[in-house]
Design a protein around this motif. Structure first.
Motif, mmCIF file in Angstrom:
data_model
loop_
_atom_site.group_PDB
_atom_site.id
_atom_site.type_symbol
_atom_site.label_atom_id
_atom_site.label_comp_id
_atom_site.label_asym_id
_atom_site.label_seq_id
_atom_site.Cartn_x
_atom_site.Cartn_y
_atom_site.Cartn_z
ATOM 1 N N UNK A 207 0.853 -1.191 0.000
ATOM 2 C CA UNK A 207 0.000 0.000 0.000
ATOM 3 C C UNK A 207 0.885 1.236 0.000
ATOM 4 N N UNK A 208 0.787 2.018 -1.063
ATOM 5 C CA UNK A 208 1.574 3.246 -1.137
ATOM 6 C C UNK A 208 0.702 4.480 -0.955
ATOM 7 N N UNK A 209 -0.643 4.257 -0.943
ATOM 8 C CA UNK A 209 -1.566 5.386 -0.745
ATOM 9 C C UNK A 209 -2.830 4.856 -0.093
ATOM 10 N N UNK A 210 -3.260 5.493 0.985
ATOM 11 C CA UNK A 210 -4.518 5.153 1.657
ATOM 12 C C UNK A 210 -5.403 6.389 1.620
ATOM 13 N N UNK A 211 -6.536 6.273 0.952
ATOM 14 C CA UNK A 211 -7.411 7.421 0.757
ATOM 15 C C UNK A 211 -8.582 7.446 1.701
ATOM 16 N N UNK A 212 -9.276 8.575 1.680
ATOM 17 C CA UNK A 212 -10.456 8.749 2.513
ATOM 18 C C UNK A 212 -11.734 8.659 1.733
ATOM 19 N N UNK A 213 -11.699 8.026 0.585
ATOM 20 C CA UNK A 213 -12.874 7.898 -0.266
ATOM 21 C C UNK A 213 -12.444 7.566 -1.676
ATOM 22 N N UNK A 214 -13.408 7.167 -2.516
ATOM 23 C CA UNK A 214 -13.098 6.770 -3.879
ATOM 24 C C UNK A 214 -12.484 7.932 -4.666
ATOM 25 N N UNK A 215 -12.940 9.159 -4.383
ATOM 26 C CA UNK A 215 -12.397 10.315 -5.098
ATOM 27 C C UNK A 215 -10.909 10.488 -4.879
ATOM 28 N N UNK A 216 -10.455 10.335 -3.638
ATOM 29 C CA UNK A 216 -9.026 10.499 -3.355
ATOM 30 C C UNK A 216 -8.223 9.342 -3.942
ATOM 31 N N UNK A 217 -8.783 8.134 -3.917
ATOM 32 C CA UNK A 217 -8.094 7.006 -4.538
ATOM 33 C C UNK A 217 -7.968 7.232 -6.044
ATOM 34 N N UNK A 218 -9.036 7.720 -6.643
ATOM 35 C CA UNK A 218 -8.992 8.013 -8.074
ATOM 36 C C UNK A 218 -7.931 9.039 -8.415
ATOM 37 N N UNK A 219 -7.766 10.031 -7.547
ATOM 38 C CA UNK A 219 -6.739 11.046 -7.788
ATOM 39 C C UNK A 219 -5.346 10.431 -7.746
ATOM 40 N N UNK A 220 -5.110 9.537 -6.778
ATOM 41 C CA UNK A 220 -3.807 8.886 -6.674
ATOM 42 C C UNK A 220 -3.536 8.003 -7.887
ATOM 43 N N UNK A 221 -4.562 7.322 -8.358
ATOM 44 C CA UNK A 221 -4.422 6.464 -9.522
ATOM 45 C C UNK A 221 -4.133 7.296 -10.775
ATOM 46 N N UNK A 222 -4.870 8.384 -10.952
ATOM 47 C CA UNK A 222 -4.650 9.254 -12.112
ATOM 48 C C UNK A 222 -3.251 9.859 -12.107
ATOM 49 N N UNK A 223 -2.720 10.093 -10.901
ATOM 50 C CA UNK A 223 -1.376 10.670 -10.782
ATOM 51 C C UNK A 223 -0.278 9.648 -11.055
ATOM 52 N N UNK A 224 -0.647 8.389 -11.240
ATOM 53 C CA UNK A 224 0.343 7.371 -11.541
ATOM 54 C C UNK A 224 1.033 6.785 -10.336
ATOM 55 N N UNK A 225 0.501 7.057 -9.130
ATOM 56 C CA UNK A 225 1.158 6.576 -7.915
ATOM 57 C C UNK A 225 0.966 5.080 -7.695
ATOM 58 N N UNK A 226 -0.143 4.537 -8.174
ATOM 59 C CA UNK A 226 -0.481 3.156 -7.842
ATOM 60 C C UNK A 226 -1.599 2.674 -8.751
ATOM 61 N N UNK A 227 -1.956 1.413 -8.570
ATOM 62 C CA UNK A 227 -3.178 0.873 -9.162
ATOM 63 C C UNK A 227 -4.175 0.635 -8.039
ATOM 64 N N UNK A 228 -5.445 0.542 -8.377
ATOM 65 C CA UNK A 228 -6.481 0.337 -7.363
ATOM 66 C C UNK A 228 -7.582 -0.531 -7.938
ATOM 67 N N UNK A 229 -8.181 -1.332 -7.076
ATOM 68 C CA UNK A 229 -9.367 -2.091 -7.459
ATOM 69 C C UNK A 229 -10.554 -1.146 -7.414
ATOM 70 N N UNK A 230 -11.066 -0.808 -8.577
ATOM 71 C CA UNK A 230 -12.171 0.147 -8.668
ATOM 72 C C UNK A 230 -13.221 -0.362 -9.643
#
Length: 288
Positions: A207-230
């Motif tokens: 885990x390289x990013x822990x978000x507070x909601x789907x929106x924040x996870x989406x931002x991390x994914x769009x930034x290229x930081x990680x992949x996410x199950x969405x």
């Protein structure tokens, strides 16, 4: 003077907005054949073809594009006429999992609200677990959540939601290295689903990013930081499913379930419309 069948006009508007006779029938608590028949009679009355029908899609014809705004105005005027002697106000509180609704939420709300001038919608978006707790305390009229296990089998299944390993197109992963994940904090059920699938396949992760909601996870994914199950409907538009590229294990689908306390037809109709709109808004599968 020609007169128009209001139900037929309603069927046309729903079919045009949902791009589907099936979804329009669901919203009207009718059948696909009945909706098709209503629209056929409307087209005959107008002497115009309103919809172009193909085996794979339904789209507006040129005349349909011209008629749609007038049809919506007619439905609004009809609803206003029915309320001429006093409008019955109804507040409908609906909880929706944030893994189910994404950028299409404004369009969903518009479709539910159209033709219901006495309805006040209150939408609460939160994790499924939290939504169900509020629903069980009678703090909301309806809940639309993901079913992750067999511990609770009540409610109406309205859709099967598909998930992907969503990431930016330039996301890099070296085979053998831990997969960089963006997740929500435990006890998120989607997080558990993703980790269980990776562990079962024997693939390391971090885990390289822990978000507070789907929106924040989406931002991390769009930034290229990680992949996410969405779910693909909530994944950012600039992301793709990189599962095939990196030979990641397939993620299971999850049932989208409607729980409701409502009994009045107005509220039930609004929920039918919302369920049909959710099904119609599912994004197409996106390959890397």
């Amino acid at each position: 003077m020609k007169t128009l069948d209001i139900d037929a006009v309603h069927a046309f508007v729903l079919t045009a907005e949902l791009n589907s006779f099936t979804r329009a029938a669901e919203a009207m608590d009718s059948t696909q054949s009945a909706v098709s028949l209503k629209i056929g009679k409307l087209e005959k009355s107008l002497g115009r073809r309103l919809l172009e029908r193909t085996p794979r899609q339904v789209r507006l014809s040129f005349d349909g594009e011209l008629f749609l705004p007038a049809a919506k105005a007619l439905l609004a005027a009809h609803a206003g006429a029915l309320e001429a002697f006093g409008r019955t106000q109804r507040r409908l509180v609906i909880g929706v999992s944030h893994h189910i609704v994404g950028p299409e939420l404004p369009a969903l709300l518009r479709r539910v609200s159209e033709g219901r001038p006495g309805l006040t919608l209150e939408i609460r978006v939160a994790p499924s677990r939290e939504i169900l707790e509020l629903f069980d305390r009678n703090d909301m009229d309806a809940a639309i959540v993901l079913r992750h296990d067999s511990r609770r089998l009540d409610g109406e299944i309205i859709h099967e939601e598909s998930f992907g390993w969503m990431a930016a197109p330039d996301f890099h992963h070296q085979p053998g290295e831990p997969l960089k994940l963006a997740t929500q904090a435990a006890p998120c059920s989607v997080r558990s689903m993703a980790i269980d699938v990776l562990d079962a396949a024997g693939l390391p992760w971090n885990e390289v990013f822990v978000g507070g909601g789907v929106g924040t996870i989406g931002a991390a994914v769009s930034a290229g930081l990680a992949t996410a199950a969405l779910g693909r409907r909530v994944a950012p538009a600039d992301t793709i499913d990189v599962g095939p590229r990196f030979a990641l294990p397939a993620l299971p689908t999850r049932a989208v379930v409607l729980h409701a306390h409502v009994t009045d037809e107005g509220a039930r109709g609004a929920l039918r419309a919302l369920g049909a709109a959710i099904r119609a808004s599912e994004k197409a599968y996106r390959l890397p």
